[in-house]
Design a protein around this motif. Structure first.
Motif, PDB file in Angstrom:
ATOM      1  N   MET A   1      -4.156   2.795  -0.211  1.00 26.33           N
ATOM      2  CA  MET A   1      -4.274   2.428   1.177  1.00 26.33           C
ATOM      3  C   MET A   1      -5.129   3.435   1.935  1.00 26.33           C
ATOM      4  O   MET A   1      -5.210   3.371   3.139  1.00 26.33           O
ATOM      5  N   TYR A   2      -5.751   4.331   1.208  1.00 23.87           N
ATOM      6  CA  TYR A   2      -6.606   5.313   1.852  1.00 23.87           C
ATOM      7  C   TYR A   2      -7.744   4.603   2.558  1.00 23.87           C
ATOM      8  O   TYR A   2      -8.463   3.814   1.973  1.00 23.87           O
ATOM      9  N   GLY A   3      -7.901   4.839   3.819  1.00 25.21           N
ATOM     10  CA  GLY A   3      -8.975   4.232   4.590  1.00 25.21           C
ATOM     11  C   GLY A   3      -8.654   2.846   5.095  1.00 25.21           C
ATOM     12  O   GLY A   3      -9.539   2.154   5.585  1.00 25.21           O
ATOM     13  N   CYS A   4      -7.412   2.414   4.992  1.00 26.45           N
ATOM     14  CA  CYS A   4      -7.067   1.048   5.413  1.00 26.45           C
ATOM     15  C   CYS A   4      -7.240   0.856   6.906  1.00 26.45           C
ATOM     16  O   CYS A   4      -7.292  -0.276   7.378  1.00 26.45           O
ATOM     17  N   GLU A   5      -7.338   1.943   7.656  1.00 25.39           N
ATOM     18  CA  GLU A   5      -7.504   1.833   9.098  1.00 25.39           C
ATOM     19  C   GLU A   5      -8.815   1.148   9.449  1.00 25.39           C
ATOM     20  O   GLU A   5      -8.948   0.552  10.512  1.00 25.39           O
ATOM     21  N   ALA A   6      -9.798   1.237   8.585  1.00 27.61           N
ATOM     22  CA  ALA A   6     -11.114   0.689   8.863  1.00 27.61           C
ATOM     23  C   ALA A   6     -11.334  -0.673   8.207  1.00 27.61           C
ATOM     24  O   ALA A   6     -12.406  -1.253   8.345  1.00 27.61           O
ATOM     25  N   TRP A   7     -10.356  -1.185   7.494  1.00 28.75           N
ATOM     26  CA  TRP A   7     -10.507  -2.478   6.829  1.00 28.75           C
ATOM     27  C   TRP A   7     -10.523  -3.608   7.849  1.00 28.75           C
ATOM     28  O   TRP A   7      -9.836  -3.572   8.859  1.00 28.75           O
ATOM     29  N   THR A   8     -11.291  -4.637   7.545  1.00 32.07           N
ATOM     30  CA  THR A   8     -11.223  -5.885   8.276  1.00 32.07           C
ATOM     31  C   THR A   8     -10.410  -6.828   7.403  1.00 32.07           C
ATOM     32  O   THR A   8     -10.786  -7.112   6.276  1.00 32.07           O
ATOM     33  N   GLU A  18      -0.983  -9.846  -0.304  1.00 39.35           N
ATOM     34  CA  GLU A  18       0.378 -10.339  -0.497  1.00 39.35           C
ATOM     35  C   GLU A  18       0.637 -10.691  -1.956  1.00 39.35           C
ATOM     36  O   GLU A  18       1.718 -10.430  -2.478  1.00 39.35           O
ATOM     37  N   ALA A  19      -0.359 -11.264  -2.631  1.00 36.70           N
ATOM     38  CA  ALA A  19      -0.208 -11.580  -4.054  1.00 36.70           C
ATOM     39  C   ALA A  19      -0.059 -10.300  -4.870  1.00 36.70           C
ATOM     40  O   ALA A  19       0.766 -10.239  -5.800  1.00 36.70           O
ATOM     41  N   THR A  20      -0.812  -9.274  -4.518  1.00 37.37           N
ATOM     42  CA  THR A  20      -0.713  -7.996  -5.219  1.00 37.37           C
ATOM     43  C   THR A  20       0.654  -7.366  -4.995  1.00 37.37           C
ATOM     44  O   THR A  20       1.262  -6.833  -5.930  1.00 37.37           O
ATOM     45  N   GLU A  21       1.144  -7.451  -3.772  1.00 33.93           N
ATOM     46  CA  GLU A  21       2.467  -6.921  -3.472  1.00 33.93           C
ATOM     47  C   GLU A  21       3.533  -7.623  -4.312  1.00 33.93           C
ATOM     48  O   GLU A  21       4.436  -6.982  -4.865  1.00 33.93           O
ATOM     49  N   MET A  22       3.432  -8.945  -4.434  1.00 31.72           N
ATOM     50  CA  MET A  22       4.393  -9.699  -5.240  1.00 31.72           C
ATOM     51  C   MET A  22       4.266  -9.336  -6.716  1.00 31.72           C
ATOM     52  O   MET A  22       5.261  -9.251  -7.435  1.00 31.72           O
ATOM     53  N   SER A  51       5.860  -6.452   3.287  1.00 34.95           N
ATOM     54  CA  SER A  51       5.637  -5.377   4.251  1.00 34.95           C
ATOM     55  C   SER A  51       4.251  -4.756   4.171  1.00 34.95           C
ATOM     56  O   SER A  51       3.862  -4.032   5.076  1.00 34.95           O
ATOM     57  N   LEU A  52       3.499  -5.019   3.130  1.00 40.28           N
ATOM     58  CA  LEU A  52       2.225  -4.327   2.946  1.00 40.28           C
ATOM     59  C   LEU A  52       1.259  -4.600   4.090  1.00 40.28           C
ATOM     60  O   LEU A  52       0.691  -3.675   4.668  1.00 40.28           O
ATOM     61  N   VAL A  53       1.074  -5.857   4.458  1.00 43.94           N
ATOM     62  CA  VAL A  53       0.138  -6.195   5.529  1.00 43.94           C
ATOM     63  C   VAL A  53       0.643  -5.647   6.858  1.00 43.94           C
ATOM     64  O   VAL A  53      -0.140  -5.149   7.671  1.00 43.94           O
ATOM     65  N   ARG A  54       1.965  -5.675   7.085  1.00 36.94           N
ATOM     66  CA  ARG A  54       2.539  -5.134   8.327  1.00 36.94           C
ATOM     67  C   ARG A  54       2.278  -3.623   8.419  1.00 36.94           C
ATOM     68  O   ARG A  54       1.939  -3.102   9.483  1.00 36.94           O
ATOM     69  N   ILE A  55       2.401  -2.912   7.306  1.00 34.21           N
ATOM     70  CA  ILE A  55       2.153  -1.468   7.291  1.00 34.21           C
ATOM     71  C   ILE A  55       0.684  -1.180   7.594  1.00 34.21           C
ATOM     72  O   ILE A  55       0.360  -0.263   8.365  1.00 34.21           O
ATOM     73  N   ILE A  56      -0.205  -1.970   7.006  1.00 37.51           N
ATOM     74  CA  ILE A  56      -1.636  -1.769   7.249  1.00 37.51           C
ATOM     75  C   ILE A  56      -1.960  -2.013   8.715  1.00 37.51           C
ATOM     76  O   ILE A  56      -2.687  -1.239   9.337  1.00 37.51           O
ATOM     77  N   ARG A  57      -1.412  -3.084   9.292  1.00 40.59           N
ATOM     78  CA  ARG A  57      -1.653  -3.370  10.714  1.00 40.59           C
ATOM     79  C   ARG A  57      -1.136  -2.236  11.608  1.00 40.59           C
ATOM     80  O   ARG A  57      -1.770  -1.866  12.596  1.00 40.59           O
ATOM     81  N   LYS A  58       0.012  -1.670  11.254  1.00 41.96           N
ATOM     82  CA  LYS A  58       0.571  -0.567  12.029  1.00 41.96           C
ATOM     83  C   LYS A  58      -0.341   0.657  11.960  1.00 41.96           C
ATOM     84  O   LYS A  58      -0.605   1.311  12.970  1.00 41.96           O
TER      85      LYS A  58
END
Length: 70
Positions: A1-8, A18-22, A51-58
């Motif tokens: 998740m390094y650099g996820c702050e800049a992801w679109t 979500e598939a990867t998380e599952m 929770s992965l997408v929620r964590i990235i959004r946060k």
């Protein structure tokens, strides 16, 4: 998740995350990929929620706060 702050995050990327998380949860619970289990059943077995997408959004919101303060 390094650099996820800049992801679109598009809908396609969100689905892949979500598939990867599952997939990770299934591997941790040692559920074979050939087993016919729904995502909801896997989440119930793990006592987790998605929770992965929620964590990235946060993290993105926190990063935006830092940028706006400059």
């Amino acid at each position: 998740m390094y650099g996820c702050e800049a992801w679109t995050i598009s809908k396609q990327i969100q689905n892949k995350l979500e598939a990867t998380e599952m997939w990770f949860l299934g591997r941790m619970l040692r559920i074979p990929w050939t087993t016919k289990k729904t995502n909801e059943r896997v989440l119930n077995e793990a006592n987790k929620r998605r929770s992965l997408v929620r964590i990235i959004r946060k993290r993105q919101a926190t990063f935006l706060g830092h940028v706006m303060r400059r």
